[in-house]
Design an enzyme around this catalytic site. Structure first.
Site, PDB file in Angstrom:
ATOM      1  N   CYS A   1      19.518  18.302 -14.112  1.00 56.26           N
ATOM      2  CA  CYS A   1      20.963  19.281 -14.518  1.00 56.26           C
ATOM      3  C   CYS A   1      21.033  18.993 -15.920  1.00 56.26           C
ATOM      4  O   CYS A   1      20.414  18.128 -16.647  1.00 56.26           O
ATOM      5  CB  CYS A   1      22.264  18.376 -13.910  1.00 56.26           C
ATOM      6  SG  CYS A   1      23.518  19.578 -14.082  1.00 56.26           S
TER       7      CYS A   1
ATOM      8  N   GLY B   1      21.862  18.819  -8.422  1.00 57.11           N
ATOM      9  CA  GLY B   1      21.447  19.114  -9.674  1.00 57.11           C
ATOM     10  C   GLY B   1      21.878  20.461 -10.157  1.00 57.11           C
ATOM     11  O   GLY B   1      23.259  20.956  -9.393  1.00 57.11           O
TER      12      GLY B   1
ATOM     13  N   SER C   1      31.494  25.502 -10.815  1.00 54.75           N
ATOM     14  CA  SER C   1      32.325  24.443 -10.859  1.00 54.75           C
ATOM     15  C   SER C   1      33.195  24.285 -12.265  1.00 54.75           C
ATOM     16  O   SER C   1      32.781  24.363 -13.356  1.00 54.75           O
ATOM     17  CB  SER C   1      31.305  22.975 -11.121  1.00 54.75           C
ATOM     18  OG  SER C   1      30.619  22.953  -9.909  1.00 54.75           O
TER      19      SER C   1
ATOM     20  N   ARG D   1      33.313  16.842 -17.327  1.00 54.60           N
ATOM     21  CA  ARG D   1      31.925  17.651 -17.291  1.00 54.60           C
ATOM     22  C   ARG D   1      31.619  18.190 -18.720  1.00 54.60           C
ATOM     23  O   ARG D   1      31.787  19.095 -19.246  1.00 54.60           O
ATOM     24  CB  ARG D   1      32.468  19.190 -16.476  1.00 54.60           C
ATOM     25  CG  ARG D   1      33.224  18.694 -15.164  1.00 54.60           C
ATOM     26  CD  ARG D   1      33.013  19.931 -14.358  1.00 54.60           C
ATOM     27  NE  ARG D   1      31.998  20.535 -13.993  1.00 54.60           N
ATOM     28  CZ  ARG D   1      31.201  20.344 -13.164  1.00 54.60           C
ATOM     29  NH1 ARG D   1      31.458  19.458 -12.229  1.00 54.60           N
ATOM     30  NH2 ARG D   1      29.869  21.211 -13.006  1.00 54.60           N
TER      31      ARG D   1
ATOM     32  N   ASP E   1      24.413  16.412   2.312  1.00 52.57           N
ATOM     33  CA  ASP E   1      24.475  16.301   0.912  1.00 52.57           C
ATOM     34  C   ASP E   1      24.858  15.127   0.206  1.00 52.57           C
ATOM     35  O   ASP E   1      24.360  14.678  -0.712  1.00 52.57           O
ATOM     36  CB  ASP E   1      25.124  17.348   0.208  1.00 52.57           C
ATOM     37  CG  ASP E   1      24.843  17.655  -1.227  1.00 52.57           C
ATOM     38  OD1 ASP E   1      23.743  17.553  -1.686  1.00 52.57           O
ATOM     39  OD2 ASP E   1      25.660  18.340  -2.027  1.00 52.57           O
TER      40      ASP E   1
ATOM     41  N   CYS F   1      43.722  15.749  12.313  1.00 53.06           N
ATOM     42  CA  CYS F   1      43.015  15.048  11.070  1.00 53.06           C
ATOM     43  C   CYS F   1      41.695  14.768  11.708  1.00 53.06           C
ATOM     44  O   CYS F   1      40.749  15.094  10.623  1.00 53.06           O
ATOM     45  CB  CYS F   1      43.670  13.585  10.777  1.00 53.06           C
ATOM     46  SG  CYS F   1      42.928  12.658   9.610  1.00 53.06           S
TER      47      CYS F   1
ATOM     48  N   CYS G   1      43.385   7.435   4.635  1.00 52.14           N
ATOM     49  CA  CYS G   1      44.032   7.649   5.930  1.00 52.14           C
ATOM     50  C   CYS G   1      45.586   7.401   5.891  1.00 52.14           C
ATOM     51  O   CYS G   1      46.331   8.510   6.115  1.00 52.14           O
ATOM     52  CB  CYS G   1      43.855   6.305   6.979  1.00 52.14           C
ATOM     53  SG  CYS G   1      44.950   6.432   8.282  1.00 52.14           S
TER      54      CYS G   1
END
Length: 372
Positions: free
Chosen positions: A15, A66, A122, A134, A277, A326, A347
């Site tokens: 990245c 990445g 993003s 970021r 992922d 839920c 929760c």
């Protein structure tokens, strides 16, 4: 199989940014091989050829990282060519790309527009929120470069949405972010809760999202979304829109809302396949599409019990009035690893949110049904 979504990581964990909360950097650091570099042409061909031979109706080929654009535009051009040449079952092919936007230029935009990619960029909100976490490899904020990429994509009519990571600070400032997104014309919004590093107590980092902050985010986000929807200006919010699907008797498309993990194929740059992922660790490796068939990969998935484990229901969920809607939430938020699967970390936040929002959710649903 009739349909498939296959996620490719063509640049592995490489990245050009150093986001402070990056869950994938945390995962790769805990593997025997942290990075597999760039995906080779042979691996790309093997993965897509096997996938296209398997699917009979439709396939989505999604690229993540990445930072996937580090693989270069020629790599993506080759991927599109392979999908056209090897589509033996004449299925519908869709493409998606999740990017940080730093390498997006006019050439990328032309390619993405021409091939009808759905592009997620993003962006964590206005400059002060985005740049807080970021940053690039030099530690500098990336906000201005990301905004430039979004403007380029919009100017070329690329189908684009924003993906925002919900940190503790972002939860507190959600209304400011929402106002910023809507003013900027970003009507398709996705939000993902920030993940703490594996094998650490949650809530220990400056950017950590605690249950209290997550509840604050859910309530603030719902208020904004609901008010706009009732004014006839409904914007897409993945979680709330999936709730509407469920109220209408349809399955949610967001895997964390189904109540059990789906049949995902996440492919690292060397061709290795993982079930999710969030679980790209050595012990969850299912095989490699350079050498293994999908049947062999699915057999390994069943052998380790990945899907079956996720179907476990915490005892408290059985008696909870919100259990049917839920459904326990994402496995990663229920997984305490060595201690096993248990109650969702968030929760209480979900329960308080449903108590708070459900009457208005029903009102909106009935208004939308009547409107047709």
């Amino acid at each position: 199989m009739q349909t498939m979504t296959i996620m490719l990581k063509p640049a592995s964990g490489l990245c050009n940014m150093r986001c402070k909360y990056c869950f994938y950097a945390d995962e790769t650091a805990k593997r025997e091989v942290a990075s597999f570099g760039l995906m080779s042409a042979d691996t790309l061909n093997a993965v897509l050829t096997r996938a296209l031979a398997e699917v009979t109706r439709s396939i989505t080929v999604a690229f993540q990282g990445g930072e996937p654009t580090l693989a270069g535009l020629p790599f993506f051009e080759q991927a599109v060519r392979i999908c056209k040449e090897k589509n033996v079952n004449h299925c519908a092919v869709s493409f998606a790309l999740q990017t940080n936007g730093l390498l997006i230029d006019e050439a990328w935009c032309d390619f993405l527009s021409e091939n009808h990619f759905l592009v997620g960029v993003s962006l964590d909100g206005p400059k002060e929120l985005h740049d807080a976490n970021r940053v690039d490899a030099q530690g500098k904020g990336t906000y201005s470069r990301v905004i430039h990429a979004l403007q380029l994509l919009q100017s070329r009519q690329v189908d684009t949405n924003v993906l925002s990571v919900v940190t503790g600070d972002a939860a507190r400032a959600f209304r400011k972010s929402y106002s910023f997104f809507t003013r900027s014309g970003f009507d398709y919004q996705q939000y993902i809760p920030c993940l703490d590093p594996l094998d650490e107590p949650r809530g220990q980092h400056p950017w950590s999202l605690t249950p209290e902050r997550f509840e604050q985010y859910l309530k603030s986000a719902f208020d904004c979304w609901y008010q706009d929807a009732m004014r006839g200006q409904k914007r897409y919010h993945r979680y709330f829109d999936n709730l509407l699907l469920m109220m209408n008797g349809q399955p949610p498309e967001a895997c964390g809302m189904i109540g059990v993990c789906g049949m995902q194929y996440v492919v690292e740059a060397d061709g290795s396949v993982y079930p999710c992922d969030f679980y790209m660790l050595d012990r969850y490796r299912l095989g490699n599409l350079n050498t293994d068939t999908f049947s062999q990969i699915d057999a390994r998935r069943k052998e380790i019990g990945f899907v079956e484990q996720s179907a476990a229901v915490d005892e408290a969920c059985r008696s909870c009035r919100w259990g049917p809607i839920c459904r326990g939430g994402c496995r990663r938020d229920r997984d305490y690893f060595e201690k096993g699967l248990g109650r969702n970390y968030y929760c209480a936040a979900y329960a308080h949110f449903f108590d708070y929002a459900w009457p208005r959710m029903q009102k909106l649903y009935h208004a939308l049904v009547q409107k047709g």
